[in-house]
Structure formats: structure tokens, C-alpha cells
Scaffold this motif. Structure first.
Motif, mmCIF file in Angstrom:
data_model
loop_
_atom_site.group_PDB
_atom_site.id
_atom_site.type_symbol
_atom_site.label_atom_id
_atom_site.label_comp_id
_atom_site.label_asym_id
_atom_site.label_seq_id
_atom_site.Cartn_x
_atom_site.Cartn_y
_atom_site.Cartn_z
ATOM 1 N N THR A 88 0.604 -1.121 -0.139
ATOM 2 C CA THR A 88 -0.078 -0.072 0.148
ATOM 3 C C THR A 88 0.835 1.348 0.055
ATOM 4 O OG1 THR A 88 -1.513 -1.210 1.419
ATOM 5 C CG2 THR A 88 -2.128 1.118 1.081
ATOM 6 N N SER A 132 -12.808 -3.283 -0.973
ATOM 7 C CA SER A 132 -11.876 -4.307 -0.282
ATOM 8 C C SER A 132 -10.899 -3.434 0.800
ATOM 9 C CB SER A 132 -10.980 -4.793 -1.324
ATOM 10 O OG SER A 132 -10.060 -4.072 -1.737
ATOM 11 N N TYR A 133 -10.805 -4.263 1.798
ATOM 12 C CA TYR A 133 -10.211 -4.055 3.086
ATOM 13 C C TYR A 133 -8.482 -3.737 2.577
ATOM 14 C CZ TYR A 133 -9.156 -4.562 8.064
ATOM 15 O OH TYR A 133 -8.836 -4.391 9.446
ATOM 16 N N VAL A 134 -7.782 -2.953 3.209
ATOM 17 C CA VAL A 134 -6.352 -2.978 2.784
ATOM 18 C C VAL A 134 -5.699 -3.917 2.808
ATOM 19 C CG1 VAL A 134 -5.987 -0.384 2.690
ATOM 20 C CG2 VAL A 134 -5.595 -1.371 4.803
ATOM 21 N N THR A 136 -5.284 -6.889 1.792
ATOM 22 C CA THR A 136 -5.430 -7.549 0.484
ATOM 23 C C THR A 136 -4.336 -7.168 -0.290
ATOM 24 O OG1 THR A 136 -6.729 -5.807 -0.332
ATOM 25 C CG2 THR A 136 -7.835 -7.459 0.423
ATOM 26 N N LYS A 141 -6.595 -5.343 -4.840
ATOM 27 C CA LYS A 141 -7.080 -4.268 -4.782
ATOM 28 C C LYS A 141 -7.354 -3.665 -6.412
ATOM 29 C CE LYS A 141 -4.491 -2.454 -0.619
ATOM 30 N NZ LYS A 141 -3.916 -3.775 -0.052
ATOM 31 N N SER A 144 -10.868 -4.224 -7.144
ATOM 32 C CA SER A 144 -11.835 -3.654 -6.522
ATOM 33 C C SER A 144 -12.011 -1.930 -7.024
ATOM 34 C CB SER A 144 -11.327 -3.327 -5.011
ATOM 35 O OG SER A 144 -10.702 -4.604 -4.605
ATOM 36 N N CYS A 147 -10.686 1.024 -1.590
ATOM 37 C CA CYS A 147 -10.291 0.263 -0.375
ATOM 38 C C CYS A 147 -10.965 0.952 0.826
ATOM 39 C CB CYS A 147 -8.786 0.191 -0.372
ATOM 40 S SG CYS A 147 -7.878 -0.752 -1.553
ATOM 41 N N SER A 313 -7.844 2.546 -6.414
ATOM 42 C CA SER A 313 -8.639 2.066 -5.133
ATOM 43 C C SER A 313 -8.140 2.555 -3.892
ATOM 44 C CB SER A 313 -8.721 0.539 -5.040
ATOM 45 O OG SER A 313 -9.145 -0.037 -6.185
ATOM 46 N N VAL A 314 -6.829 2.637 -3.786
ATOM 47 C CA VAL A 314 -6.179 3.050 -2.369
ATOM 48 C C VAL A 314 -6.461 4.599 -2.432
ATOM 49 C CG1 VAL A 314 -4.130 3.233 -1.157
ATOM 50 C CG2 VAL A 314 -4.615 1.179 -2.356
#
Ligand code: 13P
Ligand code: SF4
Length: 322
Positions: A88, A132-134, A136, A141, A144, A147, A313-314
Motif C-alpha cells: 500500500t 476491499s479492506y487494505v 489484501t 485491490k 476493487s 479500499c 482504489s487506494v
């Protein structure tokens, strides 16, 4: 007083003298090397006290680590945490060198789902956005829409303005989000091997044995644990709860190192400590931090195609914030 003695003065409450003799030379060398190489150490709240208090520039929850990674002016980021956190950081700041002291520092949630699984879910629920939860992989990601972390999961889900979302991979976090929103949550069956071990009975027994105790849990815990607790939140929200409320006695229903790490700043709080260790977080040691910073090895690399999609996503999560 020398810098190293000042550090020991701060952490002597949680690290015995005999252990300090072993840690001190590493701490000294890491801090010197950090300056020489313009490196920053970002550490998760679950790192051991000698890392958290000895060498970390920032120690925080996974959302704050991602946001700090985006802001840093350092040339090198050493991520003391697990692999998805380092990935991340790389996504947030692709031009920096991101190192992780042990490439095998995984996460049971991150390994519970693959990109292929997400593609299958999207086929099954066409048009339903994926949160999605981080915790992952970058590949997940990339599949997705956005996040989230435990600090902003409900806010992220509600930001989409839809009536259904696919929320993965943590089944218990999904459950927690479902209790706090009207949006219908479609979940996956991933669990955290640390938090799934706690039980509601265990928490209730501790409350009976310790009248007046405050019990605060991470939302990765099973639902009966959360309903038996006074508060649930991300690791940094747990830290803040203790700081702000100064309970006489507290139980942090989460990874072991959290209580040790925050004991120092909260000397009047008694921490009751049945806790579980994260074997992945514990793969990171001072020796491995020194080795990887010195040799600049264990660098995080993400292929361009996945990185570009995962970054969206992030970044979308970062824009939503806490
Ligand atoms: P936080 O985002 O709350 O720091 O949690 C990360 C994690 O891995 C918890 O198990
Ligand atoms: Fe993953 Fe659980 Fe360890 Fe956090 S505590 S890194 S969710 S296995």
C-alpha cells in the motif's frame, strides 16, 4: 543524556534491562543509517516496543501509515508491518523505494482471497461495487472499486451511494459494518487468525473478574466479542480511546504488543493482558530492519498494470479519509 539512553528511559517500563543490552546496538545503528540514507520507518501499532519506541518515525494504524507514505519526503520507506502495508505504501508513493524487513510477513486476511476470486464475485453480482479492506494483495485491490481500513469502513461503504456492496475479505469486519449501515453487505469468509480466537465468554469473564474495567475491541473480532465490549475501533482509535478516557483498567482485545506500546504513555492505566500474537507482525525484528536498510533489499515491486488499477482504489480511500 545520549539519544540511546533517552530512548531506554522511555521504554524501560516494558523492556527489561537484560533485553535492552541486546536491542540497544541495533537501535543506535538503525537510527544512524536512517539519517544517512534519508529513510523513514513507518511502523504498525502491533510492532514490538523496541521497534515502536526505538526506531519508528511514525507508529500508527494502517490508514495513517498509507496516508503518511503518500506524504513522506524521504527517499526510502522501511515499512515495519506486514506485506500488504508495504504494498500500500508503494502504491501511495510509487517513486520511493519501499522496503520490508521480511518478505514473509503475510496476513491471513490477505491470503484468504485472490484476484480470481474477486472476478468470480463480480460475475456473480454484476454492477455491485467491490470494497476491499487494505488487508489484501495489490492484485485484489486492482479488482476493487475502493479500499477501506477498519478506521473508515462504514464511511467508505456509505460514500458509494448504493444499496449493496461486496465487502471483502474479512467476514467479521463485514459483520461490524453491516451493524452500522443500512447498505446491504455481501461478505467473504476471510478471518484474522489473531482476532478470531477471542470469544464473548472470555471477555465477559474478564469483566466479571475486573469490576469497572473498560473493554475495547478491534472490529476484526467476532460479533459476540464486539457486543461484549464498550467500544470497537481501529488500532489508532483504540489508542486514542485510552489516551482520552484514561480508564483505571482496560482490556485491549487485539494483538499483544498494543498494550505494551501504549502503557508507556498511559502510566496510570492498568492493562489487563489476555492477548494474541500476530506471527506475521512478529517476523519483523531490529536485526532484519538493520539488514534491509543497510543492503536496501526486500524492495516492494508491483507490475505496472496491477499498480495503476490498485492505486485508484487506494487513492479513492485516501480521498475519503478517516
Ligand atoms: P488497523 O487498520 O486497525 O491498524 O488494523 C490492521 C490490522 O492488521 C489489524 O489486525
Ligand atoms: Fe493480518 Fe490479523 Fe496479523 Fe492484522 S493481526 S496482520 S489482520 S493476521
Amino acid at each position: 543524556m545520549s539519544e540511546i539512553n533517552q530512548i531506554y528511559k522511555r521504554i524501560s517500563k516494558v523492556i527489561p534491562n537484560i533485553e535492552w543490552d541486546f536491542h540497544a546496538p541495533y537501535i543506535k545503528k538503525i537510527n544512524e543509517l536512517k539519517k544517512k540514507k534519508n529513510a523513514v520507518i513507518l511502523a504498525h501499532n502491533y510492532q514490538t516496543p523496541e521497534i515502536y519506541h526505538g526506531v519508528a518515525d511514525i507508529a500508527a494504524d494502517s490508514l495513517a501509515l498509507a496516508l503518511e507514505a503518500a506524504k513522506t519526503k524521504a527517499d526510502i520507506i522501511v515499512l515495519c508491518g506486514v506485506h500488504f502495508m508495504a504494498e500500500t505504501a508503494k502504491l501511495m508513493n510509487p517513486n520511493k523505494k519501499v522496503l520490508i524487513p521480511d518478505m514473509d510477513a503475510g496476513c491471513s486476511l490477505a491470503s484468504s482471497i485472490t484476484g480470481e476470486d474477486v472476478r468470480m464475485l463480480k460475475e456473480k453480482y454484476p454492477g455491485v461495487p467491490v470494497v476491499s479492506y487494505v488487508n489484501t494483495s495489490a492484485e485484489v485491490k486492482a479488482e476493487s472499486d475502493v479500499c477501506c481500513t477498519s478506521a473508515n469502513a462504514v464511511k467508505v461503504v456509505e460514500s458509494l451511494g448504493v444499496d449493496r456492496v461486496i465487502f471483502l475479505p474479512d467476514h467479521y469486519l463485514a459483520n461490524y459494518v453491516q451493524k452500522n449501515t443500512k447498505v446491504k453487505i455481501i461478505s467473504w469468509q476471510g478471518t484474522c487468525i489473531v482476532h478470531e480466537k477471542f470469544t464473548g465468554n472470555q471477555v465477559s469473564e474478564i469483566r466479571e473478574q475486573n469490576p469497572g474495567i473498560k473493554i475495547i475491541a478491534h472490529p476484526e473480532c467476532p460479533p459476540d466479542v464486539i457486543s461484549a465490549s464498550d467500544f470497537a475501533g481501529s488500532t489508532s482509535s483504540m489508542v486514542n480511546y485510552v489516551k482520552e478516557n484514561q480508564p483505571k483498567k482496560v482490556l485491549l482485545v487485539t494483538e499483544c504488543s498494543m498494550s505494551d506500546n501504549i502503557q508507556i504513555e498511559n502510566p496510570n492505566v492498568e492493562f489487563v493482558k489476555p492477548c494474541n500474537l500476530c506471527p506475521y507482525m512478529k517476523k519483523i525484528t531490529l536485526k532484519k530492519i538493520l539488514d534491509c536498510l543497510d543492503k536496501e533489499n526486500n524492495e516492494i515491486k508491483i507490475g505496472n498494470n496491477i499498480a495503476t488499477r490498485a492505486r485508484k482504489s487506494v487513492q479513492r480511500m485516501a480521498d475519503i479519509g478517516r
